[in-house]
Design a protein around this motif. Structure first.
Motif, PDB file in Angstrom:
ATOM      1  N   LEU A  10       0.822  -1.206   0.000  1.00  0.00           N
ATOM      2  CA  LEU A  10       0.000   0.000   0.000  1.00  0.00           C
ATOM      3  C   LEU A  10       0.852   1.249   0.000  1.00  0.00           C
ATOM      4  O   LEU A  10       0.536   2.239  -0.655  1.00  0.00           O
ATOM      5  CB  LEU A  10      -0.920   0.011   1.225  1.00  0.00           C
ATOM      6  N   TYR A 131     -10.462  -1.692  10.679  1.00  0.00           N
ATOM      7  CA  TYR A 131      -9.112  -1.133  10.623  1.00  0.00           C
ATOM      8  C   TYR A 131      -8.333  -1.607  11.848  1.00  0.00           C
ATOM      9  O   TYR A 131      -8.861  -1.625  12.953  1.00  0.00           O
ATOM     10  CB  TYR A 131      -9.162   0.402  10.613  1.00  0.00           C
ATOM     11  N   HIS A 206      -7.414   3.081  -4.111  1.00  0.00           N
ATOM     12  CA  HIS A 206      -8.773   2.638  -3.818  1.00  0.00           C
ATOM     13  C   HIS A 206      -9.534   3.777  -3.137  1.00  0.00           C
ATOM     14  O   HIS A 206      -9.677   3.816  -1.923  1.00  0.00           O
ATOM     15  CB  HIS A 206      -8.735   1.384  -2.945  1.00  0.00           C
ATOM     16  N   GLU A 211      -8.196   3.287   2.918  1.00  0.00           N
ATOM     17  CA  GLU A 211      -7.417   2.068   3.085  1.00  0.00           C
ATOM     18  C   GLU A 211      -6.420   2.168   4.230  1.00  0.00           C
ATOM     19  O   GLU A 211      -6.176   1.197   4.937  1.00  0.00           O
ATOM     20  CB  GLU A 211      -6.660   1.732   1.789  1.00  0.00           C
ATOM     21  N   THR A 221      -4.583  -0.051   9.143  1.00  0.00           N
ATOM     22  CA  THR A 221      -4.799  -0.561   7.799  1.00  0.00           C
ATOM     23  C   THR A 221      -6.154  -1.253   7.708  1.00  0.00           C
ATOM     24  O   THR A 221      -6.527  -1.999   8.620  1.00  0.00           O
ATOM     25  CB  THR A 221      -3.693  -1.559   7.415  1.00  0.00           C
ATOM     26  N   ARG A 222      -6.859  -1.023   6.635  1.00  0.00           N
ATOM     27  CA  ARG A 222      -8.178  -1.656   6.442  1.00  0.00           C
ATOM     28  C   ARG A 222      -7.993  -3.147   6.148  1.00  0.00           C
ATOM     29  O   ARG A 222      -7.200  -3.538   5.310  1.00  0.00           O
ATOM     30  CB  ARG A 222      -8.929  -0.975   5.299  1.00  0.00           C
TER      31      ARG A 222
END
Length: 224
Positions: A10, A131, A206, A211, A221-222
């Motif tokens: 990411l 998350y 996204h 995210e 973080t998702r």
């Protein structure tokens, strides 16, 4: 290891977020790198010639003097000259080297690590799902888990552990708490029940959902 590579996957594309070359590094950034086999995420804020390391809370209005009062070395001054960036920290240490901007100017690399831009969450509807993340300071570590249903409800859990080692012994303890309620997001203020926090995101491709969420300086973080 899967989580580490997920977060790295990411972070690396974040260097291609939007921005203007002339203003870098002015603003808030997430610095990510592997250190000792672990992924380290640290929030930096650059404002009008001053820089804060491990910043938290209201990233739009950082109190540099108060941050320095906690630890002198966490605040310094910076100057960019073309493709060179120089940071002089409050403890006297210096970082001086090339700054490599991404293709659109939103992020950059410095001292071998990427700095991804941190932004406000543009709409509350994008905060949805589970998350997770954590933070560690002075032997105390915290793991956080937040779930937003997208309709104003949330659930949370938190686990804290304390570890202290000496030549004679090792002491550890752990505790956990769970709860939930209603949430609201207005600008950068995230209200969870009767508590107010500061929330931001690190933009990714996204855009339908957030995210990477930053709450009071903790990176989350998702998961779904």
């Amino acid at each position: 290891m899967r989580i580490k590579w997920l977060m790295l996957g990411l972070v690396l594309p974040l260097l291609f977020a939007c921005g203007a070359h002339g203003t870098v590094p002015e603003g808030a950034y997430l610095r990510s790198e592997f250190t000792g086999g672990y992924l380290s995420n640290v929030v930096y804020v650059f404002r009008e010639g001053r820089v804060a390391y491990a910043a938290s809370g209201d990233l739009d209005h950082v109190d540099f003097d108060a941050h320095a009062a906690v630890k002198t070395g966490n605040v310094g001054t910076y100057q960019r000259n073309g493709d060179q960036l120089r940071i002089v920290w409050g403890d006297g240490s210096v970082q001086d080297g090339p700054i490599r901007l991404d293709q659109s100017g939103g992020g950059f690399q410095f001292y071998g690590a990427p700095f991804a831009p941190i932004r406000r969450i543009d709409h509350p509807s994008r905060l949805k799902g589970r998350y997770y993340g954590g933070a560690s300071f002075g032997g105390v570590s915290n793991a956080f888990d937040l779930v937003f249903d997208g309709a104003g409800g949330y659930r949370h859990s938190q686990t804290a552990s304390i570890a202290s080692s000496s030549a004679a012994s090792t002491v550890s303890a752990a505790s956990s708490s769970d709860g939930g309620g209603r949430y609201q997001l207005s600008g950068t203020r995230l209200t969870l029940g009767d508590e107010t926090h500061w929330a931001y995101e690190v933009p990714t491709d996204h855009r339908a959902v957030v995210e990477m969420l930053i709450v009071d300086g903790v990176v989350m973080t998702r998961a779904d």
